[in-house]
Design an enzyme around this catalytic site. Structure first.
Site, PDB file in Angstrom:
ATOM      1  CG  ASP A 118      -3.122  -0.022  10.146  1.00 55.79           C
ATOM      2  OD1 ASP A 118      -2.881  -1.219  10.406  1.00 55.79           O
ATOM      3  OD2 ASP A 118      -2.580   0.598   9.213  1.00 55.79           O
ATOM      4  CD1 TRP A 177       0.830  -0.147   5.799  1.00 55.41           C
ATOM      5  CD2 TRP A 177       1.926  -1.559   4.464  1.00 55.41           C
ATOM      6  NE1 TRP A 177       1.861   0.558   5.219  1.00 55.41           N
ATOM      7  CE2 TRP A 177       2.550  -0.284   4.401  1.00 55.41           C
ATOM      8  CE3 TRP A 177       2.448  -2.602   3.714  1.00 55.41           C
ATOM      9  CZ2 TRP A 177       3.672  -0.033   3.600  1.00 55.41           C
ATOM     10  CZ3 TRP A 177       3.566  -2.354   2.912  1.00 55.41           C
ATOM     11  CH2 TRP A 177       4.163  -1.084   2.859  1.00 55.41           C
ATOM     12  CG  HIS A 178      -1.891  -5.505  10.031  1.00 58.46           C
ATOM     13  ND1 HIS A 178      -1.049  -5.707  11.107  1.00 58.46           N
ATOM     14  CD2 HIS A 178      -1.276  -6.066   8.962  1.00 58.46           C
ATOM     15  CE1 HIS A 178       0.042  -6.350  10.706  1.00 58.46           C
ATOM     16  NE2 HIS A 178      -0.082  -6.577   9.413  1.00 58.46           N
ATOM     17  CB  SER A 179      -6.532  -0.472   7.540  1.00 55.60           C
ATOM     18  OG  SER A 179      -6.476  -0.908   6.199  1.00 55.60           O
TER      19      SER A 179
END
Length: 618
Positions: free
Chosen positions: A362, A549-551
């Site tokens: 992330d 929040w870009h996992s």
């Protein structure tokens, strides 16, 4: 009712929920809490016992797959989604932060972090994911960022043929409808922006796709930021052309003054028109049914609503898992696919050993710099003010509520610590911030603002985490997330270097002439450090960490001989036929940018793989 929010979250001032607050909550619920999508005639259609394809999850990728597979008229498609319809409030661009936590979002927390989120309860970082038809595209910031050539060429070079930039670009373009003209009174400005992109980068974009990509209306503050960075010799570019470095105007998934989620783009235009597509909401899949002898996925087990009665349904061709980076690996592990020790400890029979959940990646951001400027909004932030502006938006889709919480400026930079010459290591966005009297517990209700927050995000983290089942309640509990943010000291160094690089804008003549100046912000636990010192920035990043929040990476793509991979380059789960994962979890690392665009591209690409495999043979 598709949407509800806890009264003590975001809305109410500390320790109270006034009569005005309760009235405002009632207004939001009554006018924005329901969904127009509930009127579709096939919403409650009877479910058959077997379909050709079962899609688990209707998020950013799952909506694309549902659309593209249902183009084949003789294929029967079933979509199972744990969330409800997308509510009207999600369409409201300026109220993103009111969407979480709420009934349309999952609030996941990492396990206690050693190097991040120190100021949070139990040192746990919050991760929000969407829980509605449209998934996280219903609650995100609407940023459309693809990543760059180097990202995808690297993915391809690691044993994933067909994933280089030249291979994925057609799938990005297939979805896209670049449509800047939205607000008539600034038509000239946004037409200029569209022409800049289409004329300078004609091969990078397209029009006519399902997904509308547009810009924001002109704002003086955004223009000032833009000109100040130009003064620092950052050149204007299009960050979606493959080469991100430089200064760009934002590109967002919005249409006619409203959000356009994956549901709005890919499902609404076809829902009720294609009889071969069935969508069942409020349905949680608890297990993939696998024929142990043939090692083939043949169906799923699921529950509906609040019931825990298990139902079964079967797929004659494939089960497609599109639950996202957190729910997809959880479902695979519940179905017996994952690390042996992990599954045995949870009492799950092992069907296929794979490193599911093991390579969580992330982005991570820090926001220690706030700038104040003249002529910002100075009035009190009241419930009445916001309700009036929402009411105006409801009837026109215009006004301040059609805006975004972001200023129309996007910067990608390469710090002196970057080892790669082909891409940036830091992304910078500029957030609207309100400072003053407010009725709200959380005052960041755009578009009312009088300050700018610089958000500096690390794009190339060396730290990585993992995801495991909650052994005490593996089915009904959230999985255990180990973010490991800032575990590698290099990550913190890059963040601080990014802040230092961006801070140079404070000394530009553009900022000084406009009266823009930095103001100290409260940072409990970091008071002993000078607010412009490396020690302060290090303390701030570790205490007030902002995950991107870009996992990605929990169902990592790679060759079958790669012991770190879960799916192959055609997104088929290793060793299990009839089963694919199609969502952002398959990406080996996070592309440099927000993951909505890559997730949609993955949906397009995965759909083509399925069509190629089944139509060519049958």
């Amino acid at each position: 009712m598709a949407w509800s929010i806890a009264q003590n979250e975001n809305i109410c001032a500390p320790n109270s929920c006034s009569l005005a607050a309760l009235q405002f909550l009632a207004f939001l619920t009554n006018y924005l809490g329901y969904s127009y999508d509930s009127n579709f005639v096939n919403r409650n259609v009877k479910i058959d016992s077997e379909y050709d394809f079962i899609i688990v999850g209707a998020g950013s990728a799952g909506c694309v797959v549902a659309n593209r597979l249902s183009e084949i008229k003789n294929w029967k498609i079933l979509v199972l989604e744990a969330g409800d319809e997308e509510p009207i409030i999600a369409d409201l661009p300026a109220q993103e932060q009111i969407l979480y936590p709420s009934s349309i979002s999952y609030s996941y927390y990492t396990q206690p972090e050693d190097n991040a989120c120190e100021a949070s309860n139990n040192r746990r970082c919050l991760t929000i994911r969407g829980k509605a038809l449209g998934g996280s595209s219903v609650v995100n910031s609407m940023l459309y960022v693809r990543g760059n050539k180097f990202d995808y060429d690297t993915i391809a070079s690691h044993g994933n043929p067909g994933w280089g930039w030249k291979d994925v670009l057609p799938h990005f373009k297939k979805s896209e409808d670049l449509r800047y003209p939205e607000v008539s009174n600034v038509l000239y400005y946004i037409l200029i922006e569209k022409f800049f992109i289409l004329e300078k980068y004609p091969d990078a974009h397209s029009t006519g796709g399902y997904l509308t990509v547009g810009g924001l209306r002109k704002e003086n503050v955004g223009d000032t930021i833009f000109e100040a960075f130009k003064e620092l010799n950052y050149t204007e570019t299009d960050y979606n052309s493959g080469d991100q470095l430089g200064l760009s105007r934002l590109q967002l998934t919005r249409i006619n003054g409203a959000r356009q989620s994956a549901n709005g783009a890919f499902i609404r235009p076809i829902r009720g028109r294609r009889s071969n597509l069935v969508i069942k909401l409020m349905t949680r899949v608890t297990k993939i049914i696998i024929d142990k002898r043939e090692k083939r996925a043949i169906g799923v087990e699921y529950v509906t609503g609040n019931s825990r009665r298990i139902h079964k349904i079967f797929a004659s061709k494939e089960v497609i898992v599109s639950g996202g980076t957190i729910e997809s690996p959880k479902l695979l592990m519940l179905s017996g696919i994952g690390p042996v020790a992990e599954l045995k400890e949870a009492g799950i029979e092992v069907i296929k050993e794979l490193p599911v959940g093991s390579y969580l990646h992330d982005h991570v951001c820090t926001n220690p710099v706030v700038v104040e400027f003249p002529n910002g909004y100075t009035g009190p932030l009241t419930f009445d003010l916001i309700q009036n502006d929402i009411s105006y938006w409801l009837s026109t889709h215009e006004g301040v509520m059609a805006s975004s919480r972001l200023f129309d400026v996007h910067l990608f930079i390469r710090t002196r610590l970057a080892k790669e010459i082909d891409g940036p290591d830091v992304q910078v966005i500029f957030l609207k911030h309100y400072h003053g009297k407010t009725d709200f517990k959380t005052p960041n209700f755009v578009p009312y603002y009088n300050r700018i927050t610089f958000s500096v995000c690390l794009l190339t983290p060396k730290s990585s985490g993992s995801l495991r089942l909650n052994k005490t309640n593996p089915i009904w509990s959230h999985p255990l997330i180990y973010g490991n943010y800032l575990k590698d000291p290099h990550d913190l160094k890059v963040l601080i270097e990014g802040v230092r690089t961006v801070n140079k804008v404070l000394e530009t003549s553009t900022f000084k002439k406009a009266g823009y100046k930095r103001v100290p912000i409260p940072a409990p636990g970091c008071e002993k450090y000078d607010y412009d010192s490396d020690e302060f920035y290090k303390c701030f990043a570790k205490r007030f960490t902002t995950p991107g929040w870009h996992s990605v990476g929990t169902c990592k793509m790679g060759q079958v001989s790669d012991p770190t991979s879960v799916v192959d380059a055609r997104l088929r789960v290793h060793g299990i036929s009839g089963l694919r994962v199609i969502d952002a979890s398959i990406l080996p690392f996070t592309p440099r940018g927000n993951t909505l665009g890559p997730a949609i591209m993955t949906g397009e690409k995965g759909s083509d793989f399925i069509k190629d495999d089944w139509l060519a043979v049958h």
